[in-house]
Design an enzyme around this catalytic site. Structure first.
Site, PDB file in Angstrom:
ATOM      1  N   ARG A 264       3.071  22.273  -2.570  1.00  0.00           N
ATOM      2  CA  ARG A 264       2.545  21.705  -3.816  1.00  0.00           C
ATOM      3  C   ARG A 264       1.960  20.331  -3.507  1.00  0.00           C
ATOM      4  NH1 ARG A 264       8.166  22.551  -6.909  1.00  0.00           N
ATOM      5  NH2 ARG A 264       8.657  21.022  -5.324  1.00  0.00           N
TER       6      ARG A 264
ATOM      7  N   ASP B 254       1.914  -7.396  -1.511  1.00  0.00           N
ATOM      8  CA  ASP B 254       0.569  -6.882  -1.811  1.00  0.00           C
ATOM      9  C   ASP B 254      -0.478  -7.163  -0.728  1.00  0.00           C
ATOM     10  OD1 ASP B 254       1.591  -6.006  -4.168  1.00  0.00           O
ATOM     11  OD2 ASP B 254       0.728  -7.602  -5.394  1.00  0.00           O
TER      12      ASP B 254
ATOM     13  N   ASP C 189      -0.731 -15.422  -5.198  1.00  0.00           N
ATOM     14  CA  ASP C 189      -1.765 -16.280  -5.806  1.00  0.00           C
ATOM     15  C   ASP C 189      -1.257 -17.102  -6.993  1.00  0.00           C
ATOM     16  OD1 ASP C 189      -1.622 -14.027  -7.407  1.00  0.00           O
ATOM     17  OD2 ASP C 189      -3.747 -14.084  -7.942  1.00  0.00           O
TER      18      ASP C 189
ATOM     19  N   GLU D 227      -4.344  12.831   2.192  1.00  0.00           N
ATOM     20  CA  GLU D 227      -5.627  13.505   1.968  1.00  0.00           C
ATOM     21  C   GLU D 227      -6.653  12.502   1.466  1.00  0.00           C
ATOM     22  OE1 GLU D 227      -5.527  16.618   2.876  1.00  0.00           O
ATOM     23  OE2 GLU D 227      -7.666  16.888   2.510  1.00  0.00           O
TER      24      GLU D 227
ATOM     25  N   ARG E  34       6.770  14.653   2.634  1.00  0.00           N
ATOM     26  CA  ARG E  34       5.998  15.616   3.425  1.00  0.00           C
ATOM     27  C   ARG E  34       6.823  16.881   3.729  1.00  0.00           C
ATOM     28  NH1 ARG E  34       1.687  15.876   6.859  1.00  0.00           N
ATOM     29  NH2 ARG E  34       0.610  13.990   6.315  1.00  0.00           N
TER      30      ARG E  34
HETATM   31  O1  F6P Z   1       2.969  -8.827  -6.605  1.00  0.00           O
HETATM   32  C1  F6P Z   1       3.992  -8.054  -6.093  1.00  0.00           C
HETATM   33  C2  F6P Z   1       4.283  -6.873  -6.989  1.00  0.00           C
HETATM   34  O2  F6P Z   1       5.316  -6.120  -6.398  1.00  0.00           O
HETATM   35  C3  F6P Z   1       3.087  -5.976  -7.309  1.00  0.00           C
HETATM   36  O3  F6P Z   1       2.780  -5.058  -6.293  1.00  0.00           O
HETATM   37  C4  F6P Z   1       3.546  -5.334  -8.573  1.00  0.00           C
HETATM   38  O4  F6P Z   1       2.438  -4.921  -9.346  1.00  0.00           O
HETATM   39  C5  F6P Z   1       4.293  -6.416  -9.259  1.00  0.00           C
HETATM   40  O5  F6P Z   1       4.732  -7.312  -8.247  1.00  0.00           O
HETATM   41  C6  F6P Z   1       5.470  -5.952 -10.050  1.00  0.00           C
HETATM   42  O6  F6P Z   1       6.024  -7.036 -10.690  1.00  0.00           O
HETATM   43  P1  F6P Z   1       7.425  -6.982 -11.448  1.00  0.00           P
HETATM   44  O7  F6P Z   1       8.495  -7.094 -10.426  1.00  0.00           O
HETATM   45  O8  F6P Z   1       7.384  -8.141 -12.370  1.00  0.00           O
HETATM   46  O9  F6P Z   1       7.506  -5.656 -12.153  1.00  0.00           O
END
Ligand code: F6P
Length: 322
Positions: free
Chosen positions: A163, A128, A103, A188, A155
């Site tokens: 645990r 994401d 985005d 879970e 697993r």
């Molecule tokens: O947007 C992709 C992403 O990997 C997210 O899942 C994560 O929160 C963020 O980028 C991590 O960003 P950076 O590489 O700047 O730590």
């Protein structure tokens, strides 16, 4: 149109290289000159350009990361930055621009498209999967499979020592990774930013799982869960239930590695479709894939509209935890 630019911006994602390759080779076959722009929008402002031909993208389809490198460019969030980028692209004779990212990338792309001189098409590339207008973003499939591989290994030890494990996956604002990994990994429960985390209820679920004779209990926590990530959740549960637990934060491992076949195919399709769109004179759209069809969504909608999680899958998690 004779000359187009391509850049990758924001968090890198496996499959970005396959997409660059598709843009360059499909573009060349359509008679276009292709310019690679290094380090996202910063590369426009710093005029860091590289000519790309079919041979410059050889042997990259299977590589993670991005050969063009990436950045999060603060200057492009300003009007001055957009004006400057627009001027440089015009001076370079770059009439069309393809931006691959999430985005943040599309906000810059929309501003450039609205400035009017350069035609801009976005391609969704982020692990994401939180972009409206496409079922999957480039990199998501690889990331969930990487996380799943780790969870399958966890697993083994989880089952042997009985645990509970709290596994943190990426996703600062959305729970798409957690949901698919939770289903595929037989978790879970999953804790995601979209849903309030109730520690009491989680404690009960974990207790019940042991009471039902289950030896392996894994809870998937999205990094952006409002309860504070795997560490804080695990501490609270451990304190209340007085049990030993382990935490595993998968982190940036999920961002690397060779893209899956699905990501390579998606990247190749979207790359070619973006070139076609520019040649047709389209601008200000993201190209995505919905139910197998190539679909164009106005860039603004990609972040203004919200992509929904699959509510059926959400319900299934607990039922299948059995
Ligand atoms: O947007 C992709 C992403 O990997 C997210 O899942 C994560 O929160 C963020 O980028 C991590 O960003 P950076 O590489 O700047 O730590």
């Amino acid at each position: 149109m004779e000359k187009i630019g391509v850049l990758t911006s924001g968090g890198d994602a496996p499959g970005m290289n396959a997409c660059i390759r598709a843009i360059v080779r499909y573009g060349a076959s359509s008679g276009l000159e292709i310019v690679g722009i290094r380090r996202g929008y910063c590369g426009i402002l710093e005029e860091d350009f590289v000519k790309l031909g079919p041979r410059s993208v050889a042997n990259i389809i299977h590589r993670g990361g991005t050969i063009l490198e990436t950045a999060r460019c603060e200057e492009m969030k300003t009007e001055e930055g957009i004006r400057k980028a627009n001027k440089i692209l015009q001076r370079e004779g770059i009439e069309g621009l393809i931006t691959i990212g999430g985005d943040g990338t599309f906000r810059g792309a929309a501003a450039l498209a609205e400035a009017g001189n350069v035609k801009v098409i976005g391609i969704p590339g982020t692990i994401d999967n939180d972009v409206y207008g496409t079922d999957n973003t480039i990199g998501f499939d690889t990331a969930i499979n990487t996380a799943l591989d780790a969870i399958d290994k966890i697993r083994d030890t989880c089952q042997s020592l009985q645990r509970p494990f709290f596994v943190e996956v990426m996703g600062k604002a959305r729970g798409f990774i957690a949901l698919d990994v939770g289903i595929a990994g037989g978790a879970e429960d999953i804790l995601i930013p979209e849903l309030e985390t109730k520690i009491d209820q989680l404690c009960l679920e974990i207790k019940n799982s042991f009471n039902r004779g289950k030896k392996c209990t894994t809870i998937i926590v999205a990094e952006g869960d409002e309860a504070g990530g795997a560490l804080r959740v695990a501490q609270q549960v451990g304190e209340r239930l007085k049990l030993e637990y382990r935490i595993c934060v998968l982190g940036h491992v999920q961002r690397g590695g060779s893209p899956t076949a699905r990501d390579r195919v998606l990247a190749s399709k979207l790359g070619a479709a973006a070139v076609d769109a520019l040649v047709k004179g389209m601008s200000g759209y993201m190209v995505g894939e919905l139910k197998g069809d190539i679909v164009f969504t106005p860039l603004r909608e990609t972040w203004e509209k919200r992509k929904e999680l699959d509510s059926d899958l959400l319900r299934l998690i607990k039922v299948l935890a059995g």
